[in-house]
Motif scaffolding. Structure first.
Motif, PDB file in Angstrom:
ATOM      1  N   VAL A  51       0.848  -1.201   0.000  1.00  0.00           N
ATOM      2  CA  VAL A  51       0.000   0.000   0.000  1.00  0.00           C
ATOM      3  C   VAL A  51       0.876   1.240   0.000  1.00  0.00           C
ATOM      4  CG1 VAL A  51      -1.886  -1.157   1.202  1.00  0.00           C
ATOM      5  CG2 VAL A  51      -0.143   0.066   2.524  1.00  0.00           C
ATOM      6  N   GLU A  52       0.286   2.358  -0.380  1.00  0.00           N
ATOM      7  CA  GLU A  52       1.018   3.609  -0.439  1.00  0.00           C
ATOM      8  C   GLU A  52       1.342   4.133   0.961  1.00  0.00           C
ATOM      9  OE1 GLU A  52      -1.864   2.935  -1.685  1.00  0.00           O
ATOM     10  OE2 GLU A  52      -2.015   3.445  -3.811  1.00  0.00           O
ATOM     11  N   VAL A  53       2.474   4.818   1.066  1.00  0.00           N
ATOM     12  CA  VAL A  53       2.795   5.516   2.310  1.00  0.00           C
ATOM     13  C   VAL A  53       1.956   6.792   2.330  1.00  0.00           C
ATOM     14  CG1 VAL A  53       4.588   6.678   3.649  1.00  0.00           C
ATOM     15  CG2 VAL A  53       5.137   4.604   2.335  1.00  0.00           C
ATOM     16  N   PRO A  54       1.239   7.044   3.416  1.00  0.00           N
ATOM     17  CA  PRO A  54       0.376   8.235   3.449  1.00  0.00           C
ATOM     18  C   PRO A  54       1.154   9.527   3.222  1.00  0.00           C
ATOM     19  CG  PRO A  54      -0.149   6.757   5.259  1.00  0.00           C
ATOM     20  CD  PRO A  54       1.111   6.227   4.637  1.00  0.00           C
ATOM     21  N   LYS A  55       0.534  10.453   2.529  1.00  0.00           N
ATOM     22  CA  LYS A  55       1.136  11.758   2.325  1.00  0.00           C
ATOM     23  C   LYS A  55       1.120  12.552   3.625  1.00  0.00           C
ATOM     24  CE  LYS A  55      -0.303  11.901  -2.533  1.00  0.00           C
ATOM     25  NZ  LYS A  55      -1.093  12.628  -3.567  1.00  0.00           N
ATOM     26  N   SER A  56       1.883  13.633   3.645  1.00  0.00           N
ATOM     27  CA  SER A  56       2.040  14.403   4.874  1.00  0.00           C
ATOM     28  C   SER A  56       0.718  14.909   5.433  1.00  0.00           C
ATOM     29  CB  SER A  56       2.983  15.592   4.622  1.00  0.00           C
ATOM     30  OG  SER A  56       2.487  16.416   3.575  1.00  0.00           O
ATOM     31  N   GLU A  57      -0.229  15.264   4.555  1.00  0.00           N
ATOM     32  CA  GLU A  57      -1.503  15.807   5.025  1.00  0.00           C
ATOM     33  C   GLU A  57      -2.406  14.743   5.632  1.00  0.00           C
ATOM     34  OE1 GLU A  57      -1.854  15.505   0.420  1.00  0.00           O
ATOM     35  OE2 GLU A  57      -0.330  16.003   1.932  1.00  0.00           O
ATOM     36  N   VAL A  58      -2.068  13.463   5.443  1.00  0.00           N
ATOM     37  CA  VAL A  58      -2.882  12.380   5.996  1.00  0.00           C
ATOM     38  C   VAL A  58      -2.442  12.023   7.412  1.00  0.00           C
ATOM     39  CG1 VAL A  58      -3.607   9.961   5.683  1.00  0.00           C
ATOM     40  CG2 VAL A  58      -3.346  11.462   3.693  1.00  0.00           C
ATOM     41  N   TRP A  59      -1.157  12.203   7.712  1.00  0.00           N
ATOM     42  CA  TRP A  59      -0.621  11.776   9.001  1.00  0.00           C
ATOM     43  C   TRP A  59      -1.281  12.434  10.206  1.00  0.00           C
ATOM     44  CZ3 TRP A  59       1.753   7.515  10.091  1.00  0.00           C
ATOM     45  CH2 TRP A  59       2.466   6.852   9.083  1.00  0.00           C
ATOM     46  N   PRO A  60      -1.665  13.711  10.149  1.00  0.00           N
ATOM     47  CA  PRO A  60      -2.362  14.280  11.309  1.00  0.00           C
ATOM     48  C   PRO A  60      -3.635  13.522  11.680  1.00  0.00           C
ATOM     49  CG  PRO A  60      -1.587  16.039   9.894  1.00  0.00           C
ATOM     50  CD  PRO A  60      -1.347  14.751   9.152  1.00  0.00           C
ATOM     51  N   TYR A  61      -4.331  12.991  10.671  1.00  0.00           N
ATOM     52  CA  TYR A  61      -5.545  12.221  10.952  1.00  0.00           C
ATOM     53  C   TYR A  61      -5.200  10.880  11.601  1.00  0.00           C
ATOM     54  CZ  TYR A  61      -8.053  15.606   8.080  1.00  0.00           C
ATOM     55  OH  TYR A  61      -8.597  16.761   7.584  1.00  0.00           O
ATOM     56  N   ILE A  62      -4.129  10.245  11.120  1.00  0.00           N
ATOM     57  CA  ILE A  62      -3.708   8.978  11.717  1.00  0.00           C
ATOM     58  C   ILE A  62      -3.279   9.197  13.162  1.00  0.00           C
ATOM     59  CG2 ILE A  62      -1.963   7.150  11.633  1.00  0.00           C
ATOM     60  CD1 ILE A  62      -1.999   7.344   8.603  1.00  0.00           C
ATOM     61  N   ILE A  63      -2.467  10.240  13.379  1.00  0.00           N
ATOM     62  CA  ILE A  63      -2.008  10.535  14.738  1.00  0.00           C
ATOM     63  C   ILE A  63      -3.183  10.863  15.651  1.00  0.00           C
ATOM     64  CG2 ILE A  63      -0.661  12.157  16.137  1.00  0.00           C
ATOM     65  CD1 ILE A  63       1.242  12.417  13.711  1.00  0.00           C
ATOM     66  N   ALA A  64      -4.115  11.687  15.133  1.00  0.00           N
ATOM     67  CA  ALA A  64      -5.289  12.034  15.935  1.00  0.00           C
ATOM     68  C   ALA A  64      -6.104  10.790  16.271  1.00  0.00           C
ATOM     69  CB  ALA A  64      -6.161  13.040  15.175  1.00  0.00           C
ATOM     70  N   SER A  65      -6.254   9.896  15.304  1.00  0.00           N
ATOM     71  CA  SER A  65      -7.018   8.679  15.538  1.00  0.00           C
ATOM     72  C   SER A  65      -6.364   7.800  16.593  1.00  0.00           C
ATOM     73  CB  SER A  65      -7.182   7.902  14.230  1.00  0.00           C
ATOM     74  OG  SER A  65      -7.966   6.741  14.435  1.00  0.00           O
ATOM     75  N   VAL A  66      -5.039   7.692  16.537  1.00  0.00           N
ATOM     76  CA  VAL A  66      -4.322   6.908  17.552  1.00  0.00           C
ATOM     77  C   VAL A  66      -4.552   7.504  18.935  1.00  0.00           C
ATOM     78  CG1 VAL A  66      -2.037   6.258  18.392  1.00  0.00           C
ATOM     79  CG2 VAL A  66      -2.577   6.029  15.959  1.00  0.00           C
ATOM     80  N   VAL A  67      -4.495   8.835  19.025  1.00  0.00           N
ATOM     81  CA  VAL A  67      -4.746   9.505  20.307  1.00  0.00           C
ATOM     82  C   VAL A  67      -6.173   9.246  20.778  1.00  0.00           C
ATOM     83  CG1 VAL A  67      -4.943  11.757  21.449  1.00  0.00           C
ATOM     84  CG2 VAL A  67      -3.013  11.296  19.912  1.00  0.00           C
ATOM     85  N   PHE A  68      -7.122   9.339  19.862  1.00  0.00           N
ATOM     86  CA  PHE A  68      -8.516   9.096  20.226  1.00  0.00           C
ATOM     87  C   PHE A  68      -8.727   7.649  20.666  1.00  0.00           C
ATOM     88  CE2 PHE A  68      -9.658  12.637  17.048  1.00  0.00           C
ATOM     89  CZ  PHE A  68      -9.585  13.600  18.049  1.00  0.00           C
ATOM     90  N   HIS A  69      -8.069   6.714  19.991  1.00  0.00           N
ATOM     91  CA  HIS A  69      -8.184   5.310  20.402  1.00  0.00           C
ATOM     92  C   HIS A  69      -7.547   5.084  21.772  1.00  0.00           C
ATOM     93  CE1 HIS A  69      -9.324   4.274  16.216  1.00  0.00           C
ATOM     94  NE2 HIS A  69      -9.835   3.200  16.771  1.00  0.00           N
ATOM     95  N   MET A  70      -6.463   5.783  22.043  1.00  0.00           N
ATOM     96  CA  MET A  70      -5.857   5.686  23.369  1.00  0.00           C
ATOM     97  C   MET A  70      -6.805   6.233  24.433  1.00  0.00           C
ATOM     98  SD  MET A  70      -1.893   6.787  22.628  1.00  0.00           S
ATOM     99  CE  MET A  70      -1.482   6.746  24.364  1.00  0.00           C
ATOM    100  N   GLY A  71      -7.448   7.360  24.128  1.00  0.00           N
ATOM    101  CA  GLY A  71      -8.426   7.909  25.060  1.00  0.00           C
ATOM    102  C   GLY A  71      -9.598   6.970  25.262  1.00  0.00           C
ATOM    103  N   TYR A  72     -10.021   6.338  24.180  1.00  0.00           N
ATOM    104  CA  TYR A  72     -11.114   5.366  24.238  1.00  0.00           C
ATOM    105  C   TYR A  72     -10.766   4.228  25.194  1.00  0.00           C
ATOM    106  CZ  TYR A  72     -13.718   1.282  22.495  1.00  0.00           C
ATOM    107  OH  TYR A  72     -14.466   0.147  22.386  1.00  0.00           O
ATOM    108  N   ARG A  73      -9.559   3.681  25.038  1.00  0.00           N
ATOM    109  CA  ARG A  73      -9.163   2.578  25.911  1.00  0.00           C
ATOM    110  C   ARG A  73      -8.997   3.033  27.358  1.00  0.00           C
ATOM    111  NH1 ARG A  73      -5.593   1.882  21.425  1.00  0.00           N
ATOM    112  NH2 ARG A  73      -6.523   0.408  19.962  1.00  0.00           N
ATOM    113  N   SER A  74      -8.491   4.236  27.543  1.00  0.00           N
ATOM    114  CA  SER A  74      -8.319   4.762  28.899  1.00  0.00           C
ATOM    115  C   SER A  74      -9.663   4.920  29.586  1.00  0.00           C
ATOM    116  CB  SER A  74      -7.589   6.109  28.852  1.00  0.00           C
ATOM    117  OG  SER A  74      -6.298   5.957  28.304  1.00  0.00           O
TER     118      SER A  74
END
Length: 281
Positions: A51-74
């Motif tokens: 698969v393609e490596v996400p472009k720079s403008e996509v990474w903020p969404y991935i990072i935000a999602s990881v943070v949200f998933h961490m909050g979800y688990r917490s």
């Protein structure tokens, strides 16, 4: 929402219910979710070369999602400490689609049609009724438990909006999903070590097969959801995804021999009516 996308999301909901019903691991919910997330990451890791490596403008969404998933688990952990999670989690699942709909209006400027709004409300109501078994336990919820439940729903809605927006911006939904699953698994492991310490690792390793199995099912189900959000309104997809609780009920009745009660019938009617409204809307 096209008919193909509609049935794809229903299939994802069924897959979500199946892996929840079939997995038999002697772990608490937090370790089970961690194990599933690690399984998703391990399988996704194999897909990264294709698969393609996400472009720079996509990474903020991935990072935000990881943070949200961490909050979800917490907040899952907090819900355990605050009270009976079996009572608080339905509040999270039932209110998350409503929050996603409201957030979608602000974040991605998607205003559901009146019929779609009715469908979202009916689906959420049916989910709450089915989860609470007719609302028999509502009066025993304490404010702290409610707070954690609603906090969980906020994180669910947040990562839904983030992933829907990110998948739309990425080259493909597959690219976004694969990189998200790998990153999420890495941070889930960190979170597990923080909350449970290194002693949790042998416990997780013992049930690695269950992790791979649930990871494949859960990853495929959520990949379908993210793909669907690139083809249809995020709020409608998020609500339709909650039909997983309907499939779980069907499994419990037809496979496990549980009784079909009056409140279950009412909840089913509400959910089915919501599904029909979403399809027509």
């Amino acid at each position: 929402m096209s008919l193909f996308v509609f049935f794809a999301v229903l299939a994802a909901a069924a897959m979500h219910a199946i892996w929840n019903a079939l997995v038999k691991v002697h772990l608490d919910r937090f370790l089970s979710i961690t194990l599933m997330t690690l399984g998703m990451g391990a399988v996704a890791l194999l897909a990264l070369p294709f698969v393609e490596v996400p472009k720079s403008e996509v990474w903020p969404y991935i990072i935000a999602s990881v943070v949200f998933h961490m909050g979800y688990r917490s907040f899952l952990i907090g819900a355990y400490k605050a009270g009976d999670f079996a009572q608080t989690y339905p509040l999270a699942r039932g209110t998350a689609p409503l929050l996603a709909a409201l957030g979608g209006m602000v974040v991605v400027a998607e205003v559901p049609t009146p019929l779609a709004i009715i469908g979202i409300v009916l689906l959420s109501a049916g989910t709450l009724v089915l989860s609470f078994r007719g609302g028999a336990h509502l009066e025993r919820l304490n404010p702290r438990a409610v707070g954690f439940a609603l906090g969980t729903s906020i994180f669910i809605a947040s990562y839904t909006l983030s992933d829907g927006s990110g998948a739309r911006l990425a080259a493909t939904a597959s690219s976004y999903a694969a990189w998200l699953f790998v990153c999420d698994a890495a941070w889930a492991l960190v979170l597990c070590l923080i909350f449970r310490g290194p002693k949790a690792l042998p416990v997780l390793a013992r049930d690695w097969k269950a992790g791979v199995y649930t990871g494949v099912l859960s990853g495929a189900a959520y990949w379908i959801v993210m793909w669907a959000m690139t083809k249809a309104p995020i709020a409608s997809v998020a609500a339709l995804r909650e039909t997983s609780i309907l499939f779980a009920m069907m499994i419990s009745v037809f496979a496990l021999g549980e009784q079909m009660t009056g409140w279950r019938g009412a909840a089913v009617l509400s959910i089915v009516a919501g599904v029909v409204a979403l399809r027509l809307g």
